[in-house]
Design a protein around this motif. Structure first.
Motif, PDB file in Angstrom:
ATOM      1  N   LEU A  75       0.832  -1.201   0.000  1.00 37.53           N
ATOM      2  CA  LEU A  75       0.000   0.000   0.000  1.00 37.53           C
ATOM      3  C   LEU A  75       0.868   1.254   0.000  1.00 37.53           C
ATOM      4  O   LEU A  75       0.630   2.193  -0.767  1.00 37.53           O
ATOM      5  CB  LEU A  75      -0.915  -0.007   1.225  1.00 37.53           C
ATOM      6  N   LEU A  76       1.896   1.269   0.842  1.00 36.21           N
ATOM      7  CA  LEU A  76       2.788   2.422   0.912  1.00 36.21           C
ATOM      8  C   LEU A  76       3.551   2.598  -0.398  1.00 36.21           C
ATOM      9  O   LEU A  76       3.784   3.734  -0.844  1.00 36.21           O
ATOM     10  CB  LEU A  76       3.761   2.262   2.083  1.00 36.21           C
ATOM     11  N   ASP A  77       3.937   1.492  -1.006  1.00 36.40           N
ATOM     12  CA  ASP A  77       4.648   1.534  -2.282  1.00 36.40           C
ATOM     13  C   ASP A  77       3.765   2.151  -3.364  1.00 36.40           C
ATOM     14  O   ASP A  77       4.228   2.957  -4.186  1.00 36.40           O
ATOM     15  CB  ASP A  77       5.073   0.118  -2.673  1.00 36.40           C
ATOM     16  N   ILE A  78       2.499   1.785  -3.355  1.00 34.37           N
ATOM     17  CA  ILE A  78       1.555   2.327  -4.342  1.00 34.37           C
ATOM     18  C   ILE A  78       1.382   3.829  -4.143  1.00 34.37           C
ATOM     19  O   ILE A  78       1.408   4.609  -5.106  1.00 34.37           O
ATOM     20  CB  ILE A  78       0.196   1.601  -4.234  1.00 34.37           C
ATOM     21  N   VAL A  79       1.200   4.260  -2.899  1.00 40.74           N
ATOM     22  CA  VAL A  79       1.017   5.688  -2.614  1.00 40.74           C
ATOM     23  C   VAL A  79       2.244   6.480  -3.066  1.00 40.74           C
ATOM     24  O   VAL A  79       2.128   7.538  -3.704  1.00 40.74           O
ATOM     25  CB  VAL A  79       0.742   5.919  -1.115  1.00 40.74           C
ATOM     26  N   ALA A  80       3.445   5.964  -2.749  1.00 39.67           N
ATOM     27  CA  ALA A  80       4.672   6.646  -3.156  1.00 39.67           C
ATOM     28  C   ALA A  80       4.771   6.734  -4.680  1.00 39.67           C
ATOM     29  O   ALA A  80       5.156   7.775  -5.232  1.00 39.67           O
ATOM     30  CB  ALA A  80       5.880   5.913  -2.583  1.00 39.67           C
ATOM     31  N   ILE A  94      -2.869   4.225 -10.895  1.00 37.83           N
ATOM     32  CA  ILE A  94      -2.896   2.886 -10.278  1.00 37.83           C
ATOM     33  C   ILE A  94      -2.712   1.819 -11.347  1.00 37.83           C
ATOM     34  O   ILE A  94      -1.981   0.840 -11.150  1.00 37.83           O
ATOM     35  CB  ILE A  94      -4.226   2.678  -9.518  1.00 37.83           C
ATOM     36  N   MET A  95      -3.364   2.001 -12.490  1.00 31.95           N
ATOM     37  CA  MET A  95      -3.224   1.035 -13.579  1.00 31.95           C
ATOM     38  C   MET A  95      -1.775   0.974 -14.061  1.00 31.95           C
ATOM     39  O   MET A  95      -1.241  -0.107 -14.350  1.00 31.95           O
ATOM     40  CB  MET A  95      -4.157   1.401 -14.727  1.00 31.95           C
ATOM     41  N   LYS A  96      -1.118   2.124 -14.151  1.00 32.75           N
ATOM     42  CA  LYS A  96       0.288   2.149 -14.571  1.00 32.75           C
ATOM     43  C   LYS A  96       1.170   1.427 -13.563  1.00 32.75           C
ATOM     44  O   LYS A  96       2.118   0.733 -13.928  1.00 32.75           O
ATOM     45  CB  LYS A  96       0.753   3.596 -14.743  1.00 32.75           C
ATOM     46  N   TYR A  97       0.836   1.587 -12.289  1.00 34.25           N
ATOM     47  CA  TYR A  97       1.602   0.877 -11.255  1.00 34.25           C
ATOM     48  C   TYR A  97       1.461  -0.636 -11.437  1.00 34.25           C
ATOM     49  O   TYR A  97       2.448  -1.375 -11.403  1.00 34.25           O
ATOM     50  CB  TYR A  97       1.115   1.280  -9.859  1.00 34.25           C
ATOM     51  N   LEU A  98       0.228  -1.075 -11.628  1.00 37.26           N
ATOM     52  CA  LEU A  98      -0.025  -2.506 -11.794  1.00 37.26           C
ATOM     53  C   LEU A  98       0.675  -3.038 -13.042  1.00 37.26           C
ATOM     54  O   LEU A  98       1.298  -4.110 -13.004  1.00 37.26           O
ATOM     55  CB  LEU A  98      -1.536  -2.759 -11.864  1.00 37.26           C
ATOM     56  N   ASP A  99       0.596  -2.285 -14.138  1.00 33.39           N
ATOM     57  CA  ASP A  99       1.253  -2.718 -15.383  1.00 33.39           C
ATOM     58  C   ASP A  99       2.765  -2.800 -15.206  1.00 33.39           C
ATOM     59  O   ASP A  99       3.412  -3.762 -15.636  1.00 33.39           O
ATOM     60  CB  ASP A  99       0.922  -1.739 -16.517  1.00 33.39           C
ATOM     61  N   SER A 104      -2.103  -7.897 -12.347  1.00 35.93           N
ATOM     62  CA  SER A 104      -3.382  -7.781 -13.038  1.00 35.93           C
ATOM     63  C   SER A 104      -4.065  -6.463 -12.677  1.00 35.93           C
ATOM     64  O   SER A 104      -4.050  -6.035 -11.512  1.00 35.93           O
ATOM     65  CB  SER A 104      -4.291  -8.944 -12.661  1.00 35.93           C
ATOM     66  N   ARG A 105      -4.684  -5.835 -13.682  1.00 31.25           N
ATOM     67  CA  ARG A 105      -5.396  -4.586 -13.435  1.00 31.25           C
ATOM     68  C   ARG A 105      -6.595  -4.776 -12.512  1.00 31.25           C
ATOM     69  O   ARG A 105      -7.091  -3.800 -11.933  1.00 31.25           O
ATOM     70  CB  ARG A 105      -5.848  -3.976 -14.765  1.00 31.25           C
ATOM     71  N   SER A 106      -7.049  -6.013 -12.357  1.00 31.32           N
ATOM     72  CA  SER A 106      -8.193  -6.270 -11.464  1.00 31.32           C
ATOM     73  C   SER A 106      -7.846  -5.984 -10.003  1.00 31.32           C
ATOM     74  O   SER A 106      -8.737  -5.863  -9.154  1.00 31.32           O
ATOM     75  CB  SER A 106      -8.649  -7.727 -11.609  1.00 31.32           C
ATOM     76  N   ILE A 111      -7.383  -2.238  -4.053  1.00 28.18           N
ATOM     77  CA  ILE A 111      -6.560  -1.067  -3.729  1.00 28.18           C
ATOM     78  C   ILE A 111      -7.437   0.124  -3.343  1.00 28.18           C
ATOM     79  O   ILE A 111      -7.211   0.782  -2.317  1.00 28.18           O
ATOM     80  CB  ILE A 111      -5.644  -0.705  -4.914  1.00 28.18           C
ATOM     81  N   ILE A 112      -8.458   0.404  -4.153  1.00 27.69           N
ATOM     82  CA  ILE A 112      -9.299   1.581  -3.928  1.00 27.69           C
ATOM     83  C   ILE A 112      -9.992   1.546  -2.561  1.00 27.69           C
ATOM     84  O   ILE A 112      -9.928   2.528  -1.806  1.00 27.69           O
ATOM     85  CB  ILE A 112     -10.351   1.737  -5.053  1.00 27.69           C
TER      86      ILE A 112
END
Length: 361
Positions: A75-80, A94-99, A104-106, A111-112
């Motif tokens: 979670l912290l990695d995503i926020v950063a 968020i999609m770019k992070y997942l890619d 998976s974009r699912s 996350i949200i």
């Protein structure tokens, strides 16, 4: 009232995020019928119970419901990542992070709601709190545990758990208050709470709870070292205790320097490094202090603390045109069963001072 309702389906379960009038609610449902029933109840409460809504506005927490389905480190990695690479649409971020991480974009479905439950996501984008958190993560700052503490205490469910932890309940027992059933949710919540418990703000809360317990029940005081930037909180607690339980003696001290007030009609208000004592809407005095530890020969240590504080108290009287200042120095006496005494000193604008030591509770 404007309401925003978002429903996310993930693995046969529904996550619902309801936002409106400064309140965010997170719901989980296992079926459509359960979803409709829970959603109907929440919306009815928000729309029809004005008194309840007013109570929510004044509440220290404005997030209802707890949801977590990913590790706190992730979670912290995503926020950063979102803060560092922000270019407009945070959902697309968020999609770019997942890619970029081969995921998976699912995964956005978990996350949200997790970001929302911590007040990091609102109305489809990062909040100011998320930006602050992201910058702290990127810089590797020491404030991260304190930021997480502040975020978590805005969530009413987590706030209750944190209060119980501060009172001495174990993490495993405290987590049971959340009624989590999935092992991953329990583990991730435990990891978050461990980080929060390393914060100065949690240790301050822990110290405050120990002091409140001591003042109420007596016995042995079970906290020794006051956390960073926490002493003034304890001084206020002890002032309120003295007003309620030794008000006659405080009034007598004030009258000895020609100050006549009804302490039971006063209130306190934080003001930078001191506390204003208010009566009839007007500041009449100031309260400052520090917490010290000592052995049974506490007098030299207490005198040293008061000597440092007296010039500050005098300056505040003159700067704010007040009638008096009160210096409160709680003294934790270290012995087999630690106890507390409190050195109280009051002075007026003419420079007259008088002091007394009280046993607590």
């Amino acid at each position: 009232m404007d309401l925003s309702i978002r429903i996310i389906q993930e693995s046969g379960e529904y996550q619902v995020i309801i936002e409106g009038d400064g309140v965010t609610r997170i719901l989980k449902a296992r079926s459509i019928n359960e979803l409709i029933s829970s959603l109907g109840t929440e919306v009815r409460d928000l729309l029809t119970i004005r008194e309840g809504d007013d109570a929510l506005r004044s509440s220290p927490c404005n997030l209802r419901g707890w949801y977590i389905r990913l590790p706190i480190s992730k979670l912290l990695d995503i926020v950063a990542f979102l803060v560092k690479n922000r270019q407009g649409d945070d959902t697309e971020g968020i999609m770019k992070y997942l890619d970029s991480h081969g995921l998976s974009r699912s995964n956005y479905r978990v996350i949200i709601p997790t970001l929302s439950a911590l007040g990091l996501w609102k109305q489809g984008k990062l909040t100011k709190e998320a930006e602050e958190l992201g910058k702290a993560i990127i810089s590797g700052g020491q404030e991260l545990p304190n930021l997480l503490y502040r975020l978590a205490t805005r969530n009413c469910a987590l706030r209750e758990v944190i209060d119980k932890l501060a009172e001495g309940l174990s993490i495993n027992e405290a987590i049971k208050l959340l009624n989590l059933t999935r092992r991953d949710e329990i583990n991730y919540t435990g990891n978050l709470l461990e980080m929060i418990m390393n914060s100065d703000e949690f240790r301050c809360l822990q110290y405050s709870r120990a002091l409140e317990k001591y003042l109420k029940n007596g016995g042995c005081f079970m906290a020794i070292d006051v956390p960073k930037d926490c002493a003034l909180n304890q001084v206020i607690t002890i002032f309120n205790h003295l007003v309620s339980n030794k008000g006659f003696h405080l009034t007598s001290l004030l009258s000895d320097i020609d100050i006549t007030i009804n302490l039971s009609l006063t209130s306190t208000q934080l003001s930078n490094d001191h506390v204003l004592i208010i009566q009839g809407g007007k500041p009449i005095g100031a309260l400052i202090g520090d917490v010290i530890t000592a052995n049974n020969n506490y007098a030299p240590r207490a005198r040293e603390a008061v000597d440092k504080l007296e010039p500050v108290a005098t300056r505040i009287i003159k700067a704010d045109n007040l009638l008096f200042s009160m210096i409160i120095v709680p003294i934790v006496i270290i012995e087999e069963c630690p106890r507390i005494k409190v050195y109280v000193m009051v002075g007026n604008k003419l420079g007259d001072w008088i002091a007394r030591v009280f046993d607590l509770p």
